[in-house]
Motif scaffolding. Structure first.
Motif, short mmCIF file in Angstrom:
data_model
loop_
_atom_site.label_atom_id
_atom_site.label_comp_id
_atom_site.label_asym_id
_atom_site.label_seq_id
_atom_site.Cartn_x
_atom_site.Cartn_y
_atom_site.Cartn_z
N ARG A 306 10.75 -32.82 -17.30
CA ARG A 306 11.30 -31.66 -16.57
C ARG A 306 12.35 -30.95 -17.41
O ARG A 306 12.37 -29.71 -17.51
CB ARG A 306 11.91 -32.16 -15.26
N ALA A 307 13.22 -31.73 -18.06
CA ALA A 307 14.26 -31.13 -18.90
C ALA A 307 13.63 -30.33 -20.04
O ALA A 307 14.13 -29.26 -20.41
CB ALA A 307 15.17 -32.22 -19.46
N GLY A 308 12.53 -30.84 -20.59
CA GLY A 308 11.84 -30.12 -21.65
C GLY A 308 11.41 -28.73 -21.23
O GLY A 308 11.52 -27.77 -22.01
N ARG A 309 10.94 -28.61 -20.00
CA ARG A 309 10.51 -27.30 -19.51
C ARG A 309 11.69 -26.34 -19.40
O ARG A 309 11.58 -25.15 -19.71
CB ARG A 309 9.80 -27.45 -18.16
N TYR A 310 12.84 -26.85 -18.98
CA TYR A 310 14.03 -26.01 -18.90
C TYR A 310 14.51 -25.59 -20.29
O TYR A 310 14.94 -24.44 -20.50
CB TYR A 310 15.15 -26.74 -18.16
N VAL A 311 14.43 -26.51 -21.26
CA VAL A 311 14.84 -26.16 -22.62
C VAL A 311 13.90 -25.10 -23.20
O VAL A 311 14.34 -24.16 -23.88
CB VAL A 311 14.87 -27.41 -23.52
N ASP A 312 12.62 -25.20 -22.89
CA ASP A 312 11.68 -24.18 -23.35
C ASP A 312 12.03 -22.81 -22.79
O ASP A 312 11.96 -21.80 -23.49
CB ASP A 312 10.25 -24.56 -22.95
N GLN A 313 12.41 -22.77 -21.52
CA GLN A 313 12.81 -21.49 -20.92
C GLN A 313 14.06 -20.93 -21.58
O GLN A 313 14.16 -19.72 -21.83
CB GLN A 313 13.04 -21.66 -19.41
N ALA A 314 15.01 -21.82 -21.90
CA ALA A 314 16.23 -21.36 -22.57
C ALA A 314 15.93 -20.89 -23.99
O ALA A 314 16.63 -20.03 -24.53
CB ALA A 314 17.25 -22.50 -22.60
N THR A 315 14.89 -21.44 -24.60
CA THR A 315 14.50 -21.02 -25.94
C THR A 315 13.83 -19.66 -25.91
O THR A 315 14.11 -18.78 -26.73
CB THR A 315 13.54 -22.06 -26.56
N ILE A 316 12.94 -19.47 -24.94
CA ILE A 316 12.20 -18.21 -24.82
C ILE A 316 13.10 -17.07 -24.33
O ILE A 316 13.03 -15.95 -24.82
CB ILE A 316 11.01 -18.39 -23.85
N ASN A 317 13.97 -17.38 -23.37
CA ASN A 317 14.81 -16.37 -22.74
C ASN A 317 16.25 -16.88 -22.65
O ASN A 317 16.72 -17.24 -21.58
CB ASN A 317 14.27 -16.03 -21.35
N PRO A 318 16.96 -16.92 -23.77
CA PRO A 318 18.32 -17.48 -23.75
C PRO A 318 19.34 -16.56 -23.10
O PRO A 318 19.49 -15.41 -23.51
CB PRO A 318 18.63 -17.69 -25.24
N ASN A 319 19.99 -17.05 -22.09
CA ASN A 319 21.10 -16.34 -21.45
C ASN A 319 21.98 -17.37 -20.77
O ASN A 319 21.68 -18.57 -20.77
CB ASN A 319 20.60 -15.26 -20.47
N GLU A 320 23.06 -16.91 -20.18
CA GLU A 320 24.03 -17.83 -19.57
C GLU A 320 23.37 -18.75 -18.53
O GLU A 320 23.67 -19.94 -18.46
CB GLU A 320 25.17 -17.04 -18.92
N GLU A 321 22.47 -18.19 -17.73
CA GLU A 321 21.86 -18.97 -16.65
C GLU A 321 20.84 -19.96 -17.17
O GLU A 321 20.84 -21.14 -16.79
CB GLU A 321 21.21 -18.03 -15.62
N THR A 322 19.92 -19.50 -18.03
CA THR A 322 18.86 -20.41 -18.49
C THR A 322 19.42 -21.54 -19.34
O THR A 322 18.94 -22.68 -19.27
CB THR A 322 17.79 -19.65 -19.30
N VAL A 323 20.44 -21.24 -20.14
CA VAL A 323 21.03 -22.29 -20.98
C VAL A 323 21.80 -23.29 -20.11
O VAL A 323 21.73 -24.51 -20.35
CB VAL A 323 21.93 -21.67 -22.07
N ALA A 324 22.51 -22.80 -19.09
CA ALA A 324 23.21 -23.71 -18.19
C ALA A 324 22.21 -24.60 -17.45
O ALA A 324 22.42 -25.82 -17.31
CB ALA A 324 24.06 -22.93 -17.20
N GLU A 325 21.13 -24.01 -16.96
CA GLU A 325 20.10 -24.78 -16.26
C GLU A 325 19.51 -25.85 -17.17
O GLU A 325 19.28 -27.00 -16.75
CB GLU A 325 19.00 -23.86 -15.75
N ALA A 326 19.25 -25.47 -18.42
CA ALA A 326 18.69 -26.43 -19.37
C ALA A 326 19.69 -27.55 -19.66
O ALA A 326 19.31 -28.73 -19.71
CB ALA A 326 18.30 -25.72 -20.66
N SER A 327 20.94 -27.20 -19.84
CA SER A 327 21.96 -28.21 -20.13
C SER A 327 22.09 -29.21 -18.99
O SER A 327 22.21 -30.42 -19.23
CB SER A 327 23.32 -27.53 -20.39
#
Length: 402
Positions: A306-327
């Motif tokens: 699950r964390a991998g999917r969030y990191v992929d989203q932060a990689t594709i679309n990096p912003n404050e929200e996606t990076v926080a969600e991934a972290s």
């Protein structure tokens, strides 16, 4: 120091996620065969790391635009877990290699990307020289990269926990530049002024070679410097990517501990006499404990995916929200994976019995390995970051330890 073998041009090319997983399983079978002996004798895995490089697995995160497989974060994490289950030390050694590749992707110039990604594709390995001992905390650095009297860049400092440096073709040294900005400087391990000391004495992860690196007026080519701090000044995938690898190492070791428990109980352990059973595997309390350990291991693996999917989203679309969600998602996998792996490694001996503690089996290496590696950053801070995010909407800090 044993120099890394020059295999450039001989490394295989992996093309996609499925191939990466398949190759990881092949290598894991090879590495597992000698893992207990290497740990017992503290024999550093130079040959195994060269095999790792030659397989192409150490280049799987090179972006497709530069000729790599550009695999997902989930695939990278699973590859790391597979190798860590075979040998926890070998699983950890390339962690900072992949961290450096991500830094290059995020902060290097296009010319630098082309240069360094091609080196990785040809089989080069990065070792780290990031952490220092003796400072107030792990994020204070005394190593500096500054011009000398002639205007040439020179590196000076002392590092510890230099995992991978003993096996590296290139050392990525973290230093402060003339503007007090953190940069990565790439240099050869045999460069004049570089000293590598194999003084890692931790009771676990014995063969990671995580010792001391000393830099004394080491000349650095300006083209071999990238602005590391830029990767954290804005919202990027740098922190979550680094942390998901740490989580994968722990979860992989936990996987090995559970597998060893099942193997030992079914083949070697004797039943407790009060049970009235013929085999240890029929003991109802052992059965229940194996069920509990399995559920926890599967939950940790699911959190990792699950964390991998969030990191992929932060990689594709990096912003404050996606990076926080991934972290936060990675912190969940790291916190739960730490507890699950420690529990599995501890229960191994409780369920397998006294014979499992004999030196001939060296099964205590799983507990030693996961206990030492999970000290990289405390799980208690993960729980606090997760709770603060969901309860108060407070985003976690952007660094490689959350």
């Amino acid at each position: 120091m044993t120099a890394a073998i020059d295999i450039r041009g001989q490394a295989a090319r992996i093309h996609d996620d499925a191939e990466a997983i398949a190759v990881a399983h092949v290598l894991a079978a090879e590495f597992a065969a000698g893992a207990a002996e290497r740990d017992r004798e503290r024999r550093l895995p130079h040959a195994e790391l060269d095999r790792y490089s030659a397989s192409g697995l150490l280049a799987i995160t090179v972006p497709k635009a530069f000729g790599g497989a550009g695999v997902s974060a989930g695939t990278l994490a699973e590859v790391t877990a597979i190798i860590s289950a075979a040998d926890g030390s070998i699983g950890q050694i390339p962690q900072n290699h992949f961290f450096v590749i991500e830094a290059i992707r995020l902060t290097a110039t296009e010319d630098q990307k082309r240069h360094w990604f091609e080196r990785v594709l040809q089989g080069d390995r990065f070792g780290n020289a990031l952490s220092e001992s003796g400072t107030k905390n792990a994020h204070e650095y005394g190593t500096v990269l500054k011009p000398d009297a002639q205007g040439d860049l020179v590196l000076n400092g002392r590092k510890f926990y230099s995992t991978g440096a003993l096996f590296a073709h290139w050392i990525a040294a973290l230093a402060k530049d003339a503007n007090d900005r953190l940069v990565f400087a790439f240099l050869k391990p045999d460069a004049q002024g570089v000293t590598l000391i194999d003084d890692w004495s931790g009771f676990g992860q014995r063969t990671t070679g995580s010792g001391t690196t000393i830099f004394e007026n080491v000349a650095v080519d300006p083209q071999n410097v990238i602005p590391f701090q830029d990767a954290f000044d804005s919202a990027t995938s740098m922190g979550p990517l680094g942390q998901i690898l740490h989580a994968a190492i722990d979860i992989g070791i936990g996987r090995a501990a559970l597998s060893e428990t099942i193997h030992f109980v079914t083949r070697h352990s004797r039943p407790w006499f009060d049970s009235g059973k013929e085999t240890a595997a029929e003991d109802p309390y052992t059965i229940a404990q194996i069920g509990d350990l399995t559920i926890r291991q599967h939950a940790a693996e699911a959190l990792l995916a699950r964390a991998g999917r969030y990191v992929d989203q932060a990689t594709i679309n990096p912003n404050e929200e996606t990076v926080a969600e991934a972290s936060v998602a990675v912190a969940e996998a790291k916190a739960f994976g730490t507890e699950a792996a420690l529990n599995a490694a501890n229960k191994l001996h409780e369920l397998a019995g006294t014979r499992s503690t004999l030196a001939a089996h060296n099964l205590d290496r799983h507990w030693r390995n996961v206990r030492v590696h999970t000290l990289h950053d405390p799980a208690r801070w993960k729980y606090a970051a997760i709770g603060n995010y969901y309860l108060n909407g407070i985003k976690p800090p952007r660094h490689g330890a959350i």
